[in-house]
Design a protein around this motif. Structure first.
Motif, PDB file in Angstrom:
ATOM      1  N   PRO A 179       0.814  -1.127  -0.057  1.00  0.00           N
ATOM      2  CA  PRO A 179      -0.134  -0.047   0.104  1.00  0.00           C
ATOM      3  C   PRO A 179       0.911   1.338   0.132  1.00  0.00           C
ATOM      4  O   PRO A 179       0.446   2.334  -0.609  1.00  0.00           O
ATOM      5  N   GLY A 222       1.413   3.026  -3.178  1.00  0.00           N
ATOM      6  CA  GLY A 222       0.267   3.890  -2.940  1.00  0.00           C
ATOM      7  C   GLY A 222       1.034   5.398  -2.967  1.00  0.00           C
ATOM      8  O   GLY A 222       0.224   6.029  -3.770  1.00  0.00           O
ATOM      9  N   ARG A 232      -9.867   6.941  -2.334  1.00  0.00           N
ATOM     10  CA  ARG A 232     -10.054   5.630  -2.225  1.00  0.00           C
ATOM     11  C   ARG A 232      -8.651   5.029  -1.800  1.00  0.00           C
ATOM     12  O   ARG A 232      -8.684   4.419  -0.948  1.00  0.00           O
ATOM     13  N   LEU A 233      -7.935   5.378  -2.467  1.00  0.00           N
ATOM     14  CA  LEU A 233      -6.548   5.014  -2.189  1.00  0.00           C
ATOM     15  C   LEU A 233      -5.821   5.537  -0.846  1.00  0.00           C
ATOM     16  O   LEU A 233      -5.442   4.738  -0.096  1.00  0.00           O
ATOM     17  N   LYS A 274      -7.486   6.079   1.859  1.00  0.00           N
ATOM     18  CA  LYS A 274      -8.243   5.430   3.096  1.00  0.00           C
ATOM     19  C   LYS A 274      -7.343   3.897   2.982  1.00  0.00           C
ATOM     20  O   LYS A 274      -7.163   3.570   4.296  1.00  0.00           O
ATOM     21  N   VAL A 275      -7.104   3.274   1.916  1.00  0.00           N
ATOM     22  CA  VAL A 275      -6.670   1.993   1.818  1.00  0.00           C
ATOM     23  C   VAL A 275      -5.176   2.022   2.297  1.00  0.00           C
ATOM     24  O   VAL A 275      -4.680   1.383   3.461  1.00  0.00           O
ATOM     25  N   ARG A 287      -3.966   4.296   4.582  1.00  0.00           N
ATOM     26  CA  ARG A 287      -4.128   4.664   6.126  1.00  0.00           C
ATOM     27  C   ARG A 287      -4.490   3.294   6.884  1.00  0.00           C
ATOM     28  O   ARG A 287      -3.954   3.157   7.861  1.00  0.00           O
ATOM     29  N   LYS A 288      -5.370   2.515   6.279  1.00  0.00           N
ATOM     30  CA  LYS A 288      -5.873   1.489   6.981  1.00  0.00           C
ATOM     31  C   LYS A 288      -4.814   0.100   7.008  1.00  0.00           C
ATOM     32  O   LYS A 288      -4.844  -0.822   7.527  1.00  0.00           O
ATOM     33  N   ALA A 289      -4.052   0.165   5.636  1.00  0.00           N
ATOM     34  CA  ALA A 289      -3.381  -1.144   5.337  1.00  0.00           C
ATOM     35  C   ALA A 289      -2.000  -1.104   5.387  1.00  0.00           C
ATOM     36  O   ALA A 289      -1.413  -2.405   5.308  1.00  0.00           O
ATOM     37  N   SER A 290      -1.467   0.110   5.373  1.00  0.00           N
ATOM     38  CA  SER A 290      -0.101   0.239   5.334  1.00  0.00           C
ATOM     39  C   SER A 290       0.996  -0.462   6.587  1.00  0.00           C
ATOM     40  O   SER A 290       0.055  -0.608   7.753  1.00  0.00           O
ATOM     41  N   LEU A 291       1.920  -0.701   6.245  1.00  0.00           N
ATOM     42  CA  LEU A 291       2.668  -1.630   7.329  1.00  0.00           C
ATOM     43  C   LEU A 291       3.106  -0.646   8.603  1.00  0.00           C
ATOM     44  O   LEU A 291       2.923  -1.031   9.793  1.00  0.00           O
ATOM     45  N   GLN A 307       0.663   5.024   6.492  1.00  0.00           N
ATOM     46  CA  GLN A 307      -0.410   5.467   7.192  1.00  0.00           C
ATOM     47  C   GLN A 307      -0.753   6.742   7.416  1.00  0.00           C
ATOM     48  O   GLN A 307      -1.855   7.248   7.056  1.00  0.00           O
TER      49      GLN A 307
END
Lengths: 405, 353, 529
Positions: A338, A342, A368-369, A371-372, A374-378, A383
């Motif tokens: 991400p 991202g 959309r990107l 949000k992902v 922010r939620k999915a990064s390591l 984030q």
């Protein structure tokens, strides 16, 4: 309201490298007191002071230390002096004005967790600070002030991500600067897999004063839930672009208009970004917020590193944010999908907007990107990278809309 | 024991169990790209993300130990959206030539795009730009298909210990590289192909197998390597009656010695099988030259010669070199032939050479 | 191997490698050793005249003079005895012959061993301590130990070291020869040797002979046969008249190829069965096309004695046939009918005469192979030998003195030539030279020569040079490298264009094993002008 100087009380009055100078103004009394205490009592004292990390996460320092297993044979104290957030230089200032307080703070932490080895990880852009700290350590060791606590100064190589504590640990170990997944947290398995406390310069430097003046004294300064003082660094379109130490209940508007002396060249205020490049942009209507961690959080911002970047009315928000996305694209370590892809696509899309080539569909994709990421990064980098984008689309959407095709 | 809920189902797992495994036990198979049970965890592809209620971010199940009272959703809206976006981000940098790809039908990226309905990327800006020719006869490195899972890097380091490859550069520009971004032949690479073994997509493939059969269409025959005495298990890949490649089985049960690891000879040294130099018919020397002969003729001629020597000089005038390369069954018959049919113990092989 | 391969990755705390270039010759075992060292912190001792890859991560690397293995290890054992690091209980309960052995070892204090081997005494001492003080120490060796005129002595010396420290019969220990060919273990197990029937039952033993006469229904000879190297000699002298060569290539693999060629040409009849027209097959009177491992069913036994399945993937190429079928046809035509439906049927017969294989069936090894001995169907196999007792009861110490190699360097041939393999080729190259990628990657032979030696001779890297011994000479490229010292040169024996065994000596055999001394020939290297 005025500054409240604790860490910087003797700024420019003592030689920061000299342990003798520092001792003359009361230095190393805190360590002496800490060493006389039981470890548990010491940790409780720090907990009771309410001291929270002066980096990104604002975690209770005493609590963090209490996670370190007491029986581990080897433990480390690591100071994060990577200070990579653009516009942030408070840790450098603390070192330049009061380096011995940092060393004392690290030794206090060592006493609390049972470690005799500290590392200071200094960003590669501060070679003079590395020299200063090495001299300061030597001075303290020569004076016998640190006892058997040793400190080694390590220099980074310019990667922003190494300000993330686990990437910093990887870097000290000689690896590529990439964050680790957590758990295990450094407190359990950090440097060379040993329990490790990582705090930044400002957090450590508070400790001697807490020990000397007592936890209640510290807890009584500033905001109740994030007590103490905070060193802020002002940059951008401001009349006094310099550093200040203020109590944490200080208001943002006062930072800009009282300490900062207002907007340069008589222009009007547009936005302020707090906490460095990954911080949210704050509009005029939220300026009466206290700078403490939780108050900033409540308006979708973060105190973070304490950098305060002021933009006047002439600044182009989209252009500014596009540049910020380039920064993250450049600084992403590339470990997780991400963030690696991202930040790159975010940068592409923001530049597309900025160049007037984007449509509303692109704006949707951006959100959309974001949000992902922010939620999915390591780690915190990925984030937080979309925060400037999201906060400006929220508060300054018209600036985006007018650039769409 | 840890008690938690997965997709509403109560489940109990031993302490230390990762969510990935806990989800599997609860019947939820999660997608993974970077996860490999033999390799150090990376937690980087973020495909196995799940939602843990009450947490601000999604958690990567492969690196998150199950905790008491966790309430996990494996296919929530946020989770599915995250996986889709990740796949779209990967496809934006991936060269799609599935129709001519060796890994077509055996590709995790393909499978997950299918599963999550990702047809094209919303983030299509700059396309793939990572290809770099590597002039070696074994491994095709098409990093235009690389998804940066780093399984190859970890396999190289942890299984083989060659440390030939690692990441170079940062962010989107990060790529798998040898030291100083050179070619494999100039690195510490030993061409074992463990990287090919673990690659979940078509980024690393065998040049020796190229164009001979797509992985998914090959029949795999489990057997034992024909080279050194280690006795590695490997799979001969067969397509239309020909051996077209070697892969390996990573299950300890089927590959007890090597658990899938091979060396350059085992993985890439199989095409002698179809060498045009193979002997395809018996030969008999006539007037100083070897000429083709039928089996019947050659066998009768050879048997007559052997019998003749035995009759004339006795059985000890004959000897046989059996082989350290043929099967036990054949070695058994070879020595039985010499001992029982000829009547001599003059049988040996190259154990000493 | 007395122990199993995976113990080298998981259980051994110290690994002593001598005469094995593991990462090139047994790469997968090499990975495991490296992993154990790196991940678990196992100690590694490497003794080899060449500074092989694993020497880089070794705790101690001993570059010893080729052929001085006995002196080196006797030196280590001298330290172990004199520093009291020996396993007294083990020696008392499980061995015999210690006294005489210890007396001999007393002649090799580390300083003496250092003088003979060229390894500093302090390294010998350190290595001895590291090995002896480890909880579980494994010895691994390969042809670097055995291919000497003192090969048998060398092997016995390795056994002495393990016995002395009790490093046998437990996980992670053992005396572990790493065997170089896929089924060299099986070929030996199956009686592909001149003195034994399957499972090492002596042919000279009357009871064994009777057993096999009964099983096979014909009278058998009780006289030991000739070894391979002896057979070549007998062909030379005219006592051997006909030779049947199955999947072997003595024209590449045997010492002194010119001598081999004369011998083979002296035969009345040479029958070769192979998959290619090898250098040997080219001399044959009849050539029979056999099948590769991909074209037939059967089993191989690996270096850890694990019997594993070989499965047919494709039909034999052209008119080729599985080798077992060819032998059956030939035997039948020679008046001894052999008829089997399948490889499995042969295996079933093997089980009846081979006690160590008796409990193994194709069904049992369908997934996971089993290490012999496996005497009954219920038996799980034996990964570790000698855990309770040795095959002869007590472990026997051998008192062994150091002997010089047969052919030592002199003024005319001042270098020591040692031969072996590289990673990319296998044995005589029959298969790998015809594997497109392998041969493309390593298409020619090279002689490894130390930079100092090269400089003295005015040789540049990559230059074509002439390497000669008393047997002959070959021309090949020089590869300048510190992998060898100034007195040693190394070549591989994979390449017919520059065949190593043109140079090696057929007369320097180990008296017991008849193994040629491939690791030591006196040689000279010349610039081609």
């Amino acid at each position: 309201m005025e500054e409240k100087r604790v860490l910087l009380e003797y700024a420019d009055q003592i030689n920061p490298e000299s342990a003798a100078d520092y001792i003359k103004v009361g230095g190393y009394k805190g360590l002496e007191k800490a060493r006389a205490m039981q470890k548990k009592d010491l940790i409780d004292e720090v907990k009771k002071s309410g001291l929270r990390g002066r980096g990104g996460a604002g975690f209770n320092a005493g609590m963090k230390w209490s996670f370190v297993p007491q029986d581990a044979p080897v433990k480390y104290v690591v100071c994060n002096l990577d200070e990579g957030e653009p516009g942030t230089y408070k840790d450098r200032i603390i070192c330049e004005k009061n380096a011995q307080a940092l060393l004392e703070g690290m030794a206090i932490c060592g006493a609390a967790i049972g470690s005799d080895q500290g590392y200071i990880y200094c960003r590669g852009e501060y070679p003079f600070v590395v020299e200063l700290l090495k001299n300061a350590v030597k001075s303290a060791k020569d004076a016998g002030a640190l006892g058997d606590f040793d400190i080694e100064v390590r220099m980074g190589a310019g990667a922003y991500v190494c300000g993330e504590e686990t990437a910093l640990i990887e870097s000290i170990e000689g690896h590529r600067g990439e964050p680790r997944f957590k758990p295990p947290f450094p407190g359990v398995a950090g440097l060379w897999a040993a329990p490790t406390v990582v705090n930044n310069v400002e957090t450590f430097a508070c400790l001697p004063y807490i020990l000397v003046n007592g936890a209640e004294w510290f807890a009584g300064i500033g905001a109740a839930k994030y007590p103490g003082t905070k060193v802020l660094t002002l940059t951008g379109d401001i009349n006094n672009p310099t550093y200040f130490e203020v109590p944490t209940d200080y208001k943002l508007r006062d930072v800009i208009y009282k300490l900062g002396g207002g907007i340069k060249n008589g222009k009007k205020f547009k936005a302020v970004q707090v906490g460095g490049t990954s911080g949210a942009f704050i509009p005029e209507e939220n300026l009466d917020t206290q700078i403490d961690f939780d108050s900033m959080g409540a308006i979708g911002a973060a105190l973070g590193s304490g950098a305060v970047l002021v933009l006047d009315e002439t600044r182009d928000i989209v252009d500014t944010v596009a540049r910020i996305t380039k920064f993250f694209e450049h600084e992403s370590c590339g470990k997780c999908n991400p963030c690696r892809e991202g930040t790159f696509r975010m940068c592409e899309m923001l530049h597309k907007v900025n160049e007037g080539k984007a449509s509303e569909k692109d704006l949707e994709n951006i959100l959309r990107l974001a949000k992902v990421m922010r939620k999915a990064s390591l780690c915190g980098l990925g984030q937080a990278a979309p925060i400037p984008v999201e906060s400006t689309i929220k508060h300054f959407k018209y600036e985006y809309m007018r650039k769409l095709v | 024991m840890i008690n938690l809920k997965i997709n509403g189902k109560e489940i109990q797992v031993p302490k230390g169990t990762m969510l990935l495994e806990a989800c599997r036990q609860a019947g939820a198979e999660l997608p993974t790209l970077c996860y490999d049970e033999d390799l150090r965890l990376a937690g980087s592809c973020r495909m196995c993300l799940v939602e843990a209620k009450g947490r601000p971010t999604l958690v990567a199940a492969c690196v998150m130990p199950a905790e008491n009272n966790m309430d996990i959703l494996t296919e929530s809206e946020d989770v599915v959206e995250a996986r889709k976006v990740i796949l779209e981000l990967l496809t934006a940098r991936h060269k799609f030539d599935c129709h001519v790809c060796e890994k077509d039908g055996n590709c995790k990226l393909q499978d997950y795009c299918y599963k999550y309905g990702v047809k094209e990327s919303s983030f299509a800006g700059e396309g793939p730009h990572f290809y770099k020719e590597d002039p070696n006869p074994f491994i095709e490195r098409d990093y235009d298909k690389c998804i940066m899972c780093t399984r190859c890097v970890r396999a190289c380091e942890e299984i083989t210990g060659a440390d030939a490859i690692n990441l170079e550069d940062r962010g989107h520009h990060a790529k798998i590289s040898t030291a100083f971004n050179g070619i494999l032949a100039d690195s510490t690479c030993v061409f074992c192909g463990q990287c090919v073994m673990v690659c979940p997509v078509g980024a690393l493939t065998s040049k020796v197998s190229a164009g001979k059969g797509k992985a998914a269409q090959n029949e795999k025959v489990l057997t034992t390597c024909t080279y050194c005495g280690t006795g590695c298990t490997l799979e001969l890949n067969v397509n239309e009656g020909k051996v077209v490649g070697v892969t390996s089985n990573r299950d300890r049960k089927y590959s007890p010695v090597n658990k899938g690891a091979l060396c350059v000879k085992g993985r890439f040294g199989w095409d002698f099988i179809h060498s045009p130099e193979r002997l395809t018919t018996p030969l008999i020397r006539e007037n100083g030259e070897l000429r083709p002969a039928s089996w019947e003729e050659a066998l009768s001629y050879a048997a007559d010669k052997l019998k003749g020597v035995k009759e004339k000089y006795g059985p000890d005038a004959l000897a046989m070199f059996t082989s350290a390369r043929v099967t036990n069954e054949e070695n058994y018959l070879a020595q039985k032939f010499m001992r029982a049919a000829i009547g001599t113990n003059n049988v040996d092989h190259c154990a000493r050479l | 191997m007395t122990n199993s391969i995976n113990e080298l990755e998981n259980d051994a705390k110290c690994i002593f490698l001598i005469g094995t270039n593991t990462t090139e010759n047994h790469p997968v075992i090499g990975y495991k050793i490296r992993k154990n060292v790196r991940k678990n912190g196992a100690k590694l001792i490497v003794a080899d005249p060449r500074k092989i890859e694993l020497a880089e991560i070794a705790d101690i690397y001993m570059r010893f003079k080729p052929g001085t293995d006995v002196a080196l290890v006797n030196g280590m054992m001298n330290v172990i005895i004199n520093e009291g690091l020996l396993a007294e209980e083990f020696i008392k309960n499980r061995t015999e012959g210690y006294e005489q052995f210890a007396e001999t070892v007393q002649k090799y204090p580390p300083e003496v061993a250092a003088e003979i081997t060229g390894v500093p005494a302090e390294d010998i001492i350190k290595a001895a301590r590291l090995y002896a003080e480890s909880e579980a120490a494994a010895i691994c060796y390969a042809m670097g130990v055995t291919q000497h005129s003192t090969g048998t002595d060398n092997v016995k010396t390795m056994c002495n070291l393990a016995l002395l420290t009790g490093n046998l019969g437990r996980p992670g220990t053992g005396v572990n020869p790493l065997r170089g060919q896929n089924n060299v273990q099986g070929a030996c197990d199956m009686g592909g040797l001149p003195n034994v029937y399957p499972a090492y039952q002596q042919v000279s033993n009357e009871a064994n002979k009777e057993k096999f006469e009964k099983a096979w229904g014909v009278p058998l000879s009780g006289k030991n046969g000739w070894t391979l190297t002896e057979a070549i000699g007998h062909a030379h002298h005219g006592e051997l008249k006909a030779l049947y060569v199955l999947g072997e290539n003595p024209m590449m693999s045997d010492p002194d190829i010119n001598h081999v060629e004369e011998a083979l040409k002296n035969l009345e009849f040479l029958l070769v069965q192979d998959i290619f027209l090898t250098e040997t097959a080219q001399l044959a009177d009849v050539v029979l096309p056999g099948a590769t491992f991909a074209e037939k069913e059967g089993t191989f036994s690996n270096t850890e004695r694990r019997v594993q399945r070989v499965r047919k993937a494709i039909d034999p190429i052209g008119d080729a046939r599985p080798d077992w079928q060819i032998i059956c046809e030939l035997s039948t035509r020679c008046g001894y009918p052999m008829e089997y439906d399948s490889a499995e049927a042969i295996f079933e017969e093997i089980r009846t005469v081979t006690p160590s294989y008796a409990g193994i069936t194709y069904e049992k090894i369908d997934a996971t192979g089993i290490p012999w001995p496996c005497p009954t169907v219920e038996h799980p196999g034996t990964p570790i030998l000698h855990s309770a007792q040795f095959s002869r009861g007590l472990g026997l110490f051998h008192a062994i003195d150091f002997k010089e190699p047969v052919e030592l360097p002199d003024e005319e041939y001042p270098l020591i030539l040692t031969t072996g393999r590289n990673l990319f080729h296998y044995h005589t190259g029959t298969m790998t030279r015809r594997a497109s990628a392998l041969d493309e990657h390593r298409p020619y032979n090279e002689v490894e020569v130390n930079p100092v030696t090269a400089a003295k001779l005015g040789i540049a890297n990559g230059e074509l040079v002439r390497l000669s011994t008393r047997r002959g000479s070959i021309e090949l490229k020089a590869h300048i490298s510190e992998i060898v010292n100034e007195k040693v040169v190394f070549i591989t024996f994979h390449y017919k264009e520059a065949a190593a065994n043109v140079l090696t000596n057929a007369d320097s055999l180990d008296p017991t094993a008849k193994i040629p001394e491939y690791k030591v020939s006196a040689a000279k290297l010349e610039k081609i002008v």
